[in-house]
Design an enzyme around this catalytic site. Sequence first.
Site, short mmCIF file in Angstrom:
data_model
loop_
_atom_site.label_atom_id
_atom_site.label_comp_id
_atom_site.label_asym_id
_atom_site.label_seq_id
_atom_site.Cartn_x
_atom_site.Cartn_y
_atom_site.Cartn_z
N ALA A 9 -2.91 -4.42 0.07
CA ALA A 9 -1.54 -4.30 -0.44
C ALA A 9 -1.49 -3.07 -1.32
CB ALA A 9 -1.15 -5.55 -1.22
N CYS A 10 -0.37 -2.36 -1.28
CA CYS A 10 -0.20 -1.21 -2.15
C CYS A 10 1.15 -1.30 -2.83
CB CYS A 10 -0.36 0.11 -1.38
SG CYS A 10 0.96 0.49 -0.24
#
Length: 106
Positions: A9-10
């Site tokens: 996830a970013c």
Amino acid sequence: MIKIIAVTACPSGVAHTYMAAEALETAAKTRGWGVKVETQGSIGVENMLTAGDVAEADMVILTKDIGIKGEERFTGKTIVRVNISDAVKRADAIMNKIDAHLNQSA
């Protein structure tokens, strides 16, 4: 066979989430390891890890740039936390460290 699971996830939830997933999958498969990567991107959770995936995993990789949803699923597992940029650019180095750790604890 070594089995690796990961959640990527970013902060923006777009490109790096998927680039990291692809890089980690490629690096693990190159070693002949089983791998499954859940992505938590802007369109939600994809390729969700099952309870069975978690139970069978030798190692869990979590990106640490933003919070991972459902992180409690991994309680009791060995977890490696990496920056999303390292997962994209240094996936081989991450797998080398995991391999060294697993061989040391074997």
